[in-house]
Design a protein around this motif. Structure first.
Motif, PDB file in Angstrom:
ATOM      1  N   LEU A  32      19.906 -23.224 -23.258  1.00  0.00           N
ATOM      2  CA  LEU A  32      19.997 -23.383 -21.984  1.00  0.00           C
ATOM      3  C   LEU A  32      21.224 -24.391 -21.620  1.00  0.00           C
ATOM      4  O   LEU A  32      21.067 -25.000 -20.552  1.00  0.00           O
ATOM      5  CB  LEU A  32      18.738 -23.842 -21.423  1.00  0.00           C
ATOM      6  N   ASP A  33      22.258 -24.207 -22.184  1.00  0.00           N
ATOM      7  CA  ASP A  33      23.505 -25.151 -22.065  1.00  0.00           C
ATOM      8  C   ASP A  33      24.057 -24.769 -20.606  1.00  0.00           C
ATOM      9  O   ASP A  33      24.605 -25.640 -20.151  1.00  0.00           O
ATOM     10  CB  ASP A  33      24.527 -24.770 -23.137  1.00  0.00           C
ATOM     11  N   GLY A  34      24.172 -23.535 -20.180  1.00  0.00           N
ATOM     12  CA  GLY A  34      24.497 -23.382 -18.976  1.00  0.00           C
ATOM     13  C   GLY A  34      23.394 -22.577 -18.137  1.00  0.00           C
ATOM     14  O   GLY A  34      22.233 -22.427 -18.671  1.00  0.00           O
ATOM     15  N   TRP A  35      23.565 -22.501 -16.860  1.00  0.00           N
ATOM     16  CA  TRP A  35      22.652 -21.945 -15.862  1.00  0.00           C
ATOM     17  C   TRP A  35      22.032 -20.756 -16.440  1.00  0.00           C
ATOM     18  O   TRP A  35      22.666 -19.651 -16.815  1.00  0.00           O
ATOM     19  CB  TRP A  35      23.266 -21.744 -14.555  1.00  0.00           C
ATOM     20  N   GLN A  36      20.834 -20.663 -16.460  1.00  0.00           N
ATOM     21  CA  GLN A  36      20.025 -19.080 -16.941  1.00  0.00           C
ATOM     22  C   GLN A  36      18.973 -19.107 -16.155  1.00  0.00           C
ATOM     23  O   GLN A  36      18.373 -20.103 -15.541  1.00  0.00           O
ATOM     24  CB  GLN A  36      19.238 -19.530 -18.405  1.00  0.00           C
ATOM     25  N   SER A  72      33.371 -21.966 -14.677  1.00  0.00           N
ATOM     26  CA  SER A  72      32.559 -21.050 -13.711  1.00  0.00           C
ATOM     27  C   SER A  72      31.116 -21.493 -13.845  1.00  0.00           C
ATOM     28  O   SER A  72      30.778 -22.509 -14.454  1.00  0.00           O
ATOM     29  CB  SER A  72      32.354 -19.542 -14.324  1.00  0.00           C
ATOM     30  N   TYR A  73      30.332 -21.060 -12.674  1.00  0.00           N
ATOM     31  CA  TYR A  73      29.007 -21.529 -12.487  1.00  0.00           C
ATOM     32  C   TYR A  73      28.045 -21.387 -13.761  1.00  0.00           C
ATOM     33  O   TYR A  73      27.441 -22.326 -14.145  1.00  0.00           O
ATOM     34  CB  TYR A  73      28.407 -20.673 -11.245  1.00  0.00           C
ATOM     35  N   TRP A  74      28.332 -20.229 -14.533  1.00  0.00           N
ATOM     36  CA  TRP A  74      27.665 -19.934 -15.673  1.00  0.00           C
ATOM     37  C   TRP A  74      28.030 -20.473 -17.108  1.00  0.00           C
ATOM     38  O   TRP A  74      26.979 -20.539 -17.816  1.00  0.00           O
ATOM     39  CB  TRP A  74      27.356 -18.306 -15.683  1.00  0.00           C
ATOM     40  N   LEU A 101      16.126 -33.219 -21.146  1.00  0.00           N
ATOM     41  CA  LEU A 101      16.027 -33.144 -19.520  1.00  0.00           C
ATOM     42  C   LEU A 101      16.649 -31.890 -19.315  1.00  0.00           C
ATOM     43  O   LEU A 101      17.601 -31.444 -19.926  1.00  0.00           O
ATOM     44  CB  LEU A 101      17.060 -34.251 -19.109  1.00  0.00           C
ATOM     45  N   TYR A 102      16.020 -31.309 -18.233  1.00  0.00           N
ATOM     46  CA  TYR A 102      16.385 -30.104 -17.562  1.00  0.00           C
ATOM     47  C   TYR A 102      16.719 -29.926 -16.078  1.00  0.00           C
ATOM     48  O   TYR A 102      15.851 -30.971 -15.637  1.00  0.00           O
ATOM     49  CB  TYR A 102      15.484 -29.108 -18.052  1.00  0.00           C
ATOM     50  N   LEU A 103      17.316 -29.448 -15.636  1.00  0.00           N
ATOM     51  CA  LEU A 103      17.671 -29.253 -14.165  1.00  0.00           C
ATOM     52  C   LEU A 103      17.136 -27.855 -13.850  1.00  0.00           C
ATOM     53  O   LEU A 103      17.257 -26.889 -14.373  1.00  0.00           O
ATOM     54  CB  LEU A 103      19.006 -29.332 -13.965  1.00  0.00           C
ATOM     55  N   ARG A 104      16.293 -27.695 -12.774  1.00  0.00           N
ATOM     56  CA  ARG A 104      15.580 -26.446 -12.184  1.00  0.00           C
ATOM     57  C   ARG A 104      15.848 -26.399 -10.716  1.00  0.00           C
ATOM     58  O   ARG A 104      15.681 -27.492  -9.931  1.00  0.00           O
ATOM     59  CB  ARG A 104      14.113 -26.543 -12.652  1.00  0.00           C
ATOM     60  N   TYR A 105      16.135 -25.183 -10.108  1.00  0.00           N
ATOM     61  CA  TYR A 105      15.987 -25.014  -8.763  1.00  0.00           C
ATOM     62  C   TYR A 105      16.098 -23.432  -8.748  1.00  0.00           C
ATOM     63  O   TYR A 105      15.910 -22.616  -9.488  1.00  0.00           O
ATOM     64  CB  TYR A 105      17.527 -25.474  -8.220  1.00  0.00           C
ATOM     65  N   VAL A 106      15.560 -23.274  -7.443  1.00  0.00           N
ATOM     66  CA  VAL A 106      15.260 -21.635  -7.312  1.00  0.00           C
ATOM     67  C   VAL A 106      16.390 -21.204  -6.234  1.00  0.00           C
ATOM     68  O   VAL A 106      16.902 -21.828  -5.296  1.00  0.00           O
ATOM     69  CB  VAL A 106      13.927 -21.654  -6.346  1.00  0.00           C
ATOM     70  N   ILE A 117      17.437 -22.595 -14.729  1.00  0.00           N
ATOM     71  CA  ILE A 117      17.237 -24.003 -15.582  1.00  0.00           C
ATOM     72  C   ILE A 117      18.517 -24.186 -16.471  1.00  0.00           C
ATOM     73  O   ILE A 117      19.315 -23.052 -16.669  1.00  0.00           O
ATOM     74  CB  ILE A 117      16.024 -23.697 -16.476  1.00  0.00           C
ATOM     75  N   ARG A 118      18.719 -25.502 -16.525  1.00  0.00           N
ATOM     76  CA  ARG A 118      19.874 -25.609 -17.217  1.00  0.00           C
ATOM     77  C   ARG A 118      19.629 -27.060 -17.991  1.00  0.00           C
ATOM     78  O   ARG A 118      19.098 -28.028 -17.349  1.00  0.00           O
ATOM     79  CB  ARG A 118      21.083 -25.961 -16.299  1.00  0.00           C
ATOM     80  N   ALA A 119      19.711 -27.197 -19.309  1.00  0.00           N
ATOM     81  CA  ALA A 119      19.794 -28.460 -20.183  1.00  0.00           C
ATOM     82  C   ALA A 119      20.751 -29.435 -19.541  1.00  0.00           C
ATOM     83  O   ALA A 119      22.215 -29.095 -19.230  1.00  0.00           O
ATOM     84  CB  ALA A 119      20.022 -28.027 -21.485  1.00  0.00           C
TER      85      ALA A 119
END
Length: 132
Positions: A32-36, A72-74, A101-106, A117-119
């Motif tokens: 989850l290093d980049g957004w997934q 890029s975003y990804w 830790l992780y970041l999450r959004y919809v 999710i992204r680490a």
């Protein structure tokens, strides 16, 4: 509402988490290093929301992205800039087993909703002011 975390606090938490979280964990099965899109295999019960990057006093944060150079975003090495999209809409979650830790959004579009999710990696956090 979750506690607001500014860039400095996020950086401190990320450094602490990276120091403690060295062993493999079930939360690291999928990179989850980049957004997934959030993997269905991720056990949400092992995560706890510890804060938000959404400022209380900003009802409509910017949709501007901070993507310097050719990133890029990804990308796994894209900066984590809390004042910019999508970070300014993220909740900060911590694995209760290993402390990562992780970041999450919809992400919401016309006909879909995608939980992303992204680490969090301390070395990628940048406190970049918004223009203007």
């Amino acid at each position: 509402m979750a506690r607001y975390l500014n860039a400095a606090t996020l950086l401190e938490l990320a450094r602490d988490a990276q120091t403690r979280a060295t062993a493999p964990c079930s939360c690291t099965k999928t990179p989850l290093d980049g957004w997934q899109s959030q993997p269905l295999s991720l056990d949400e019960t092992q995560f706890e929301e510890i804060g938000t990057l959404l400022p209380e006093d900003d009802p409509e944060p910017t949709f501007s992205e901070y993507l310097p150079g050719k990133t890029s975003y990804w990308a796994a090495d894209a900066p984590i800039a809390p004042r910019y999209f999508p970070y300014n809409r993220c909740a900060v979650w911590q694995c209760s087993l290993c402390g990562r830790l992780y970041l999450r959004y919809v992400e919401g579009g016309g006909y879909f909703v995608d939980r992303r999710i992204r680490a969090v990696k301390a070395e990628l956090i940048e406190d970049v002011p918004l223009p203007g």
